[in-house]
Design an enzyme around this catalytic site. Structure first.
Site, mmCIF file in Angstrom:
data_model
loop_
_atom_site.group_PDB
_atom_site.id
_atom_site.type_symbol
_atom_site.label_atom_id
_atom_site.label_comp_id
_atom_site.label_asym_id
_atom_site.label_seq_id
_atom_site.Cartn_x
_atom_site.Cartn_y
_atom_site.Cartn_z
ATOM 1 N N GLU A 47 0.753 3.051 -13.293
ATOM 2 C CA GLU A 47 -0.670 3.157 -12.963
ATOM 3 C C GLU A 47 -1.372 4.026 -14.007
ATOM 4 O O GLU A 47 -0.822 5.047 -14.390
ATOM 5 C CB GLU A 47 -0.852 3.776 -11.573
ATOM 6 N N ARG A 53 4.236 2.266 -2.488
ATOM 7 C CA ARG A 53 4.459 2.695 -3.873
ATOM 8 C C ARG A 53 4.863 1.478 -4.688
ATOM 9 O O ARG A 53 5.598 0.603 -4.187
ATOM 10 C CB ARG A 53 5.589 3.732 -3.949
ATOM 11 N N HIS A 74 -5.209 1.644 -6.577
ATOM 12 C CA HIS A 74 -4.666 2.756 -5.775
ATOM 13 C C HIS A 74 -5.799 3.519 -5.079
ATOM 14 O O HIS A 74 -6.005 4.707 -5.336
ATOM 15 C CB HIS A 74 -3.845 3.715 -6.651
ATOM 16 N N VAL A 76 0.840 -1.192 0.000
ATOM 17 C CA VAL A 76 0.000 0.000 0.000
ATOM 18 C C VAL A 76 0.879 1.248 0.000
ATOM 19 O O VAL A 76 0.426 2.344 0.329
ATOM 20 C CB VAL A 76 -0.953 0.036 1.226
#
Lengths: 323, 323
Positions: free
Chosen positions: A260, A231, A279, A229
């Protein structure tokens, strides 16, 4: 009357909420990535509300008088480029906004693994009744890599749920109020073999980039689950995929990725033992309002000449404190 | 030397573990449902290891000298038929074995709802990146209907995770160590409107059968989620399905059903806002060993003439105590 203060706000289509007081006190220029350089010229401060943008370094040449940059995230890696790092510009972040929501998310994926919920959902989609035994979480060992406020919130919540938690941070120590024992991240592989769950939540810095590589995964239990959680760049993704494919580790829950959105062809999407989320672990209903409030309070302080909240140590790459 | 003690064990293909000491001290007859009546004739005690079986009432006519019946579950409803209830046969259960595992399961489904994990999994199956905001669980209100040991374990764990929990039980009171306030189940609809999550974990008795009906669902918030880890018969299933279809409530997580296995044609399988699991919430790895140990200890006590553990009050339908 002094000169008007000018604030540039980098945002997408969505403007930050709660800007009324800010707009009353300053000239505010809202811009997307394309207009950023122009909007920076002559501006006194920059609010990076679009915290996933990577456009700031490329537009920074136009920032001829910016003295303060605030980002609407906990991680500051998108704006820690050399020119900013070496400048006198003060950098602040949104530390604290995401802590407890991310902790709940981590507890949720731990329970999803332990209780085999993904399999239950797949079986439900086929209307199939198939009893299985599942795992307890009480007494299981968790290593939280990253001892900032988010890591601490995770430690407190998992402990409250009966798990045994230790931390890994910049320097080893004992007697930490949230972790008890903190190991040195530099010696990570030595401490990984004990963990049933490994949670990555360290800030992304030169020291932590690629921290989770083949050597790290090889040190984990075959039954271990890896949760990221933090990077995506904390992980050598190819090594993680190999570790999962060869069942070197038992599973991964990933909310962040090197690229992402995660490209549709990435194998992580379709791997049996992987939970992918986009994310969103810290983004609870109301988070945008809170991000607006955090900025507005710091802006008030800045205009009044008071000390800012959440000042990042640009050498370390995070807000120092109880870390 | 006195007469040999005879024990009948109702089991499927799987015999209970940990029976070595029992077999050394008694004649043990292992039987399936078909041979139960014959195996009961002349037996002194019955161990219902196949706790989902409904065969005991039909074979009970042959139980000519049974003095003790032990069941490998917390709920005793499958063996609380009139002839047993009115007899002097002592009934004991496996209270305590499932408490903490079920509590973890409930916390898991609460987080699954709050963090929208089912949708994340469905999107993952399509390799689709779609950011959403999700809910916090801290500060949310939970009403646990059933204040026995399982309800208490649920209350303690959800409170530890930051939720606000009250209970509903046979009689209203305040100052309960686990619940604080306990409301009277008889007045349930008055107390349902406050709950974000309603957890059904009451024993199945004449008083609780069908407790969750149209009137109960009508009293809940439209945003409420209903979680059943007790018995399917606590719920009027048709009313639950209507409440879910009309979005009178927001969702349900169901581990137990009026008919088990849940038939493939049942609409609950395919409803968007429902999580179905196959009666497994308490069945952690190792539970069968623990069930064997609980029986073996009670058998030792029984032979020694010591007081048995977990004696059920057959009028109430559960083990009285801290309820």
């Amino acid at each position: 009357m002094g000169p008007v203060t000018t604030l540039t706000v980098l945002c997408g289509d969505l403007k930050p909420p709660g800007m009324r007081d800010v707009e009353a006190a300053a000239e505010v220029r809202y811009t997307g990535e394309a207009g950023l350089a122009e909007a920076l010229r002559g501006a006194d401060a920059l609010f990076v509300y679009d915290f996933l943008s990577t456009a700031v370094p490329g537009a920074w040449h136009a920032a001829d008088r910016v003295r303060w940059l605030h980002i609407a995230s906990a991680g500051v890696d998108p704006v820690l480029f050399p020119a900013l790092r070496e400048s006198d510009v003060v950098l602040t972040n949104s530390r604290g906004v995401f802590d407890d929501a991310i902790a709940e998310y981590v507890l949720g994926v731990v329970l999803t693994f332990a209780k085999d919920f993904a399999r239950s959902l797949d079986l439900q989609r086929e209307s199939r009744w198939q009893h299985r035994e599942s795992e307890r979480i009480a007494g299981k060992d968790v290593l939280v890599v990253g001892t900032g406020p988010i890591g601490r919130a995770i430690a407190r919540l998992l402990r409250a749920a009966g798990m045994r938690v230790t931390g890994a941070g910049r320097r080893a120590r004992t007697g930490d109020p949230d972790f008890g024992t903190v190991h040195a991240s530099g010696e990570l592989p030595r401490h990984l073999p004990w963990a049933d769950y490994v949670v990555a939540v360290a800030p992304l810095t030169e020291k932590t980039k690629g921290l989770f590589d083949a050597r790290a995964f090889a040190a984990m239990k075959p039954s271990a689950r890896f949760i990221n959680v933090g990077r995506g760049e904390l992980v050598v993704t190819a090594d993680l995929i190999t570790a999962l494919k060869t069942e070197r580790i038992a599973g991964a829950a990933l909310d962040v990725f090197e690229t992402e959105p995660l490209p549709p062809e990435n194998p992580l999407w379709t791997m049996e033992n992987v939970l992918v989320s986009p994310h969103m672990s810290g983004d609870y209903l109301g988070w945008r309002d809170t991000l607006g409030e955090v900025f507005a309070e710091n802006f008030r302080r800045w205009l009044a000449g008071e000390p800012l909240l959440n000042v990042v140590d640009k050498k370390l790459g995070y807000v120092p404190g109880a870390v």
